[in-house]
Design a protein around this motif. Structure first.
Motif, PDB file in Angstrom:
ATOM      1  N   GLU A 247      -6.692 -15.847 -47.856  1.00 46.24           N
ATOM      2  CA  GLU A 247      -6.311 -14.595 -47.206  1.00 46.24           C
ATOM      3  C   GLU A 247      -5.181 -14.822 -46.228  1.00 46.24           C
ATOM      4  O   GLU A 247      -4.288 -13.982 -46.050  1.00 46.24           O
ATOM      5  CB  GLU A 247      -7.524 -14.003 -46.491  1.00 46.24           C
ATOM      6  N   MET A 248      -5.256 -15.966 -45.575  1.00 46.71           N
ATOM      7  CA  MET A 248      -4.177 -16.336 -44.662  1.00 46.71           C
ATOM      8  C   MET A 248      -2.861 -16.442 -45.413  1.00 46.71           C
ATOM      9  O   MET A 248      -1.817 -15.980 -44.928  1.00 46.71           O
ATOM     10  CB  MET A 248      -4.529 -17.699 -44.062  1.00 46.71           C
ATOM     11  N   VAL A 249      -2.926 -17.040 -46.563  1.00 47.36           N
ATOM     12  CA  VAL A 249      -1.713 -17.184 -47.366  1.00 47.36           C
ATOM     13  C   VAL A 249      -1.173 -15.816 -47.742  1.00 47.36           C
ATOM     14  O   VAL A 249       0.042 -15.578 -47.763  1.00 47.36           O
ATOM     15  CB  VAL A 249      -2.013 -18.031 -48.622  1.00 47.36           C
ATOM     16  N   GLU A 250      -2.079 -14.909 -48.026  1.00 44.29           N
ATOM     17  CA  GLU A 250      -1.634 -13.551 -48.339  1.00 44.29           C
ATOM     18  C   GLU A 250      -0.869 -12.941 -47.186  1.00 44.29           C
ATOM     19  O   GLU A 250       0.179 -12.316 -47.364  1.00 44.29           O
ATOM     20  CB  GLU A 250      -2.846 -12.676 -48.638  1.00 44.29           C
ATOM     21  N   LYS A 251      -1.421 -13.092 -46.013  1.00 38.69           N
ATOM     22  CA  LYS A 251      -0.741 -12.528 -44.834  1.00 38.69           C
ATOM     23  C   LYS A 251       0.625 -13.168 -44.661  1.00 38.69           C
ATOM     24  O   LYS A 251       1.621 -12.486 -44.348  1.00 38.69           O
ATOM     25  CB  LYS A 251      -1.591 -12.773 -43.591  1.00 38.69           C
ATOM     26  N   CYS A 252       0.652 -14.465 -44.834  1.00 36.23           N
ATOM     27  CA  CYS A 252       1.945 -15.145 -44.697  1.00 36.23           C
ATOM     28  C   CYS A 252       2.947 -14.616 -45.704  1.00 36.23           C
ATOM     29  O   CYS A 252       4.128 -14.421 -45.386  1.00 36.23           O
ATOM     30  CB  CYS A 252       1.764 -16.652 -44.912  1.00 36.23           C
ATOM     31  N   LEU A 253       2.463 -14.393 -46.903  1.00 35.01           N
ATOM     32  CA  LEU A 253       3.365 -13.881 -47.932  1.00 35.01           C
ATOM     33  C   LEU A 253       3.861 -12.496 -47.576  1.00 35.01           C
ATOM     34  O   LEU A 253       5.030 -12.163 -47.800  1.00 35.01           O
ATOM     35  CB  LEU A 253       2.636 -13.835 -49.280  1.00 35.01           C
ATOM     36  N   ASP A 254       2.987 -11.698 -47.044  1.00 34.39           N
ATOM     37  CA  ASP A 254       3.410 -10.364 -46.643  1.00 34.39           C
ATOM     38  C   ASP A 254       4.548 -10.440 -45.645  1.00 34.39           C
ATOM     39  O   ASP A 254       5.588  -9.785 -45.790  1.00 34.39           O
ATOM     40  CB  ASP A 254       2.232  -9.611 -46.017  1.00 34.39           C
ATOM     41  N   LYS A 255       4.303 -11.247 -44.642  1.00 34.29           N
ATOM     42  CA  LYS A 255       5.334 -11.383 -43.614  1.00 34.29           C
ATOM     43  C   LYS A 255       6.615 -11.965 -44.206  1.00 34.29           C
ATOM     44  O   LYS A 255       7.727 -11.580 -43.832  1.00 34.29           O
ATOM     45  CB  LYS A 255       4.843 -12.303 -42.498  1.00 34.29           C
ATOM     46  N   TYR A 256       6.426 -12.870 -45.069  1.00 29.89           N
ATOM     47  CA  TYR A 256       7.587 -13.497 -45.699  1.00 29.89           C
ATOM     48  C   TYR A 256       8.429 -12.471 -46.439  1.00 29.89           C
ATOM     49  O   TYR A 256       9.665 -12.461 -46.328  1.00 29.89           O
ATOM     50  CB  TYR A 256       7.115 -14.589 -46.648  1.00 29.89           C
TER      51      TYR A 256
END
Lengths: 91, 560
Positions: B480-489
């Motif tokens: 889920e953290m990776v998802e958030k990072c991707l969103d921000k990215y």
């Protein structure tokens, strides 16, 4: 198009770029801009490289903390370190 | 041959004695041979009797005895021996052979082979071995031993070699004559070559395999398991997309979901008691819906599917509601229960199964929307019930129309995505297709999802790639953290591209902008060009699109 290349992995990885998804994301973010047709492939490439670096960094973090599983904290720390490349605000 | 044997006497010894007593002490060839034949016949008959009654070893011993006697008889027939008559030989046998056990006629054999000539011994031994090998054919052997001999001369030779060796070993072993073991050894030596397998087979009848005991298949349990498993996968598939939708809701809602469709097929009443409030009305709606569905000709699976989808959908909508408005959920629950009651009443009047399944769904959506908004709650159920009252079929398009409104209402609350048009289109197409009861539930339940799913699906693609690159097991929270990072990215990416395009005075983002971006990121350097990266990471088809390549006819693709 190109599908999985099983490189000693149990699960198959699709190497297809989700072009529609990328286009939609870009449109949602910047409706005023247009994206060229090959541009989304490069965006995909960029994403791949970003994820690759992030994964490597998280993996390193997990190794250093001697965990067998990658944790949230490892990913967070990796993102913080790598944010300088991408101007990401530290989350 | 003359049958001198009066009855079944146990020992050859007695037979021999009888023979000696009765036979004439003359030594003409014929009577000798006849006598020998008779003796042989007697012994063989005895051996056959032995075989039938006892183990092979004894019979072999007997046959060896017969063989020896036959040998001696043959010798006699040749006339090579000076003074030995069968009578004398037999007397020797009787004298020397120990009376103790029947198993030791081999000691009888020992004094005999000494004065023998090789050839006759060979023949007789082979004949004896033949007799050894063919215990079953003894009657035939007794009748025509002479016939056997010419037919099997080839075998004789081979066996005879062994026999010779054994026979030569016999004089050596004559010293410990009284030793039963030695004789048994020799007997075993003599016997081993003949039929080693037979004793085993005789001694172990238990080797015959018994068929494994199989339990009778419990068909009822099997069918039940089938149903359960058929229930589980679609719900699992549906719920698999769930974790990304509302990560902060928590596990209890998720856990309830797998339970509910599972049990719903089994017992509506039990499940109603157990289930969460959101799926309760769904069940109530379906329990009256069941008979109609049977009327429609669908199997229980449809019920299960409808139940599952309904519960999941209502669960989903319930989840969505839980987040923003926990209090609204309670109200929505009450509304849904009321609606469930009213709808069940309506349905009991005789609406169609699919439309019925659809309506409670629409009702739940409507009610939730109303509940979430907290306005016109009375109107919502009233309007929906009014729709119900008008006509069951008319209610469906109306509910379809109401659902877009509800969905839009929810959208204001949650997600700015044009879900209702596909949802409405799907819903309107459903009542036109009452037979395909299975398909309508699926698009119906996915109508609240598309707002999240394409985005999450696209992101999940990259999340999978992340776990692939990481090569290590990952926690869900980490993903889920990776998802958030991707969103921000992605957000940052678009911003940067906008800046670059604006810098170049363009409104279209071109690959040059991308290259600049990657250069800034440090991915593209003077050593590593973009093309290298493209070749390294992208599959061939994309490479062809990205990297200009010269083709025949003086053409470059893609055109620069």
């Amino acid at each position: 198009m190109a599908l999985s290349t099983i490189v000693s992995q149990k699960k198959q990885i699709k190497r297809k770029a989700p072009r529609g998804f990328l286009k939609r994301v870009f449109k949602r973010q910047k409706p005023q801009l247009r994206l060229e047709k090959s541009g989304d492939l490069l965006v995909h490439l960029n994403c791949l490289l970003f994820i690759h670096r992030l994964a490597e960094e998280s993996r390193t973090n997990a190794y250093e903390s001697k965990c067998r599983v990658i944790n949230k904290e490892h990913v967070l720390a990796a993102a913080k370190v790598k944010s300088r490349f991408l101007f990401l605000s530290k989350n | 041959m003359a049958d001198h044997n009066p009855d079944g006497d146990p020992t050859p010894r007695t037979l021999l004695r009888r023979v000696l007593d009765t036979a004439d002490p003359r030594t003409p060839r014929r009577p000798r041979s006849a006598r020998a034949g008779a003796q042989r016949a007697l012994l063989e008959r005895a051996s056959s009797r032995r075989l039938s009654g006892q183990t092979k070893t004894i019979a072999k011993g007997r046959s060896r005895g017969a063989r020896s006697i036959g040998r001696s008889a043959h010798v006699q027939a040749r006339g090579h021996l000076e003074e030995q008559t069968p009578r004398t030989l037999l007397k020797n046998i009787l004298l020397t052979a120990p009376e103790s056990s029947i198993l030791l006629p081999e000691s009888v054999v020992k004094p005999v082979p000494a004065p023998q000539v090789v050839q006759p011994s060979r023949r007789e031994s082979s004949r004896g071995s033949l007799e050894l090998q063919l215990p079953e054919l003894e009657p035939s052997t007794t009748l025509a031993p002479g016939l056997l001999a010419p037919g099997r001369r080839k075998q004789k030779l081979r066996l005879s070699m062994f026999q010779q060796g054994v026979d030569q070993g016999l004089p050596l072993s004559r010293e410990p004559q009284g030793n039963a073991d030695a004789s048994s050894l020799t007997s075993s030596l003599n016997l081993t070559f003949a039929t080693p397998l037979q004793p085993q087979s005789v001694q172990r009848p238990g080797l015959a395999r018994r068929p494994p005991a199989r339990r009778a298949v419990d068909v009822g349990a099997f069918l039940r398991d089938l149903r359960d498993t058929s229930l589980a996968p679609p719900n699992i598939v549906l719920e698999d997309t769930q974790p990304f939708s509302q990560p902060t809701v928590g596990s209890p809602v998720y856990h309830s979901l797998p339970c509910t469709p599972h049990t719903g097929a089994e017992d509506a009443e039990q499940a109603a008691g157990r289930r969460t409030q959101s799926s309760g009305p769904g069940l109530q709606n379906n329990s009256p819906g069941k008979p109609a569905q049977f009327l429609a000709g669908e199997a229980e699976e449809v019920d299960a599917f409808a139940l599952g989808f309904l519960s999941t959908s209502s669960g989903v909508s319930g989840e969505d509601e839980v987040e923003p408005l926990p209090d609204g959920v309670e109200e929505a629950e009450k509304k849904m229960e009321e609606e469930g009651v009213s709808v069940s009443e309506m349905e009991a009047t005789g609406a169609q199964g699919p439309s019925r399944a659809e309506e409670p769904k629409g009702h739940t959506q409507v009610t939730e929307a109303e509940g979430s908004q907290g306005t016109a709650e009375a109107e919502g159920p009233g309007a929906s019930s009014g729709d119900e009252d008008a006509s069951s079929k008319a209610a469906s398009p109306e509910s379809a129309s109401s659902t877009p409104e509800s969905l839009q209402a929810r959208q204001h609350h949650q997600f700015p995505e044009p879900a209702p048009p596909p949802g409405a289109a799907v819903l309107s197409s459903e009542p036109a297709d009452p037979l395909l009861v299975r398909h309508p539930p699926r698009p119906r339940t996915t109508s609240p999802r598309p707002r999240q799913d394409p985005h999450k699906a696209g992101l999940s693609h990259y999340v999978k790639l992340f776990s692939f690159f990481a090569k290590m097991p990952m926690e869900r929270k980490a993903l889920e953290m990776v998802e958030k990072c991707l969103d921000k990215y992605f957000q940052h990416l678009c911003d940067d591209l906008e800046v670059f395009a604006a810098h170049a005075g363009r409104k279209t983002v071109k690959p040059e902008d991308l290259e600049l971006l990657m250069r800034r990121q440090g991915l593209v350097t003077d050593q590593v060009s973009l093309h290298v990266l493209v070749e390294r990471h992208l599959p061939l088809e994309y490479r062809q699109l990205l990297i200009p390549c010269a083709y025949s006819g003086n053409s470059v693709f893609p055109a620069q």
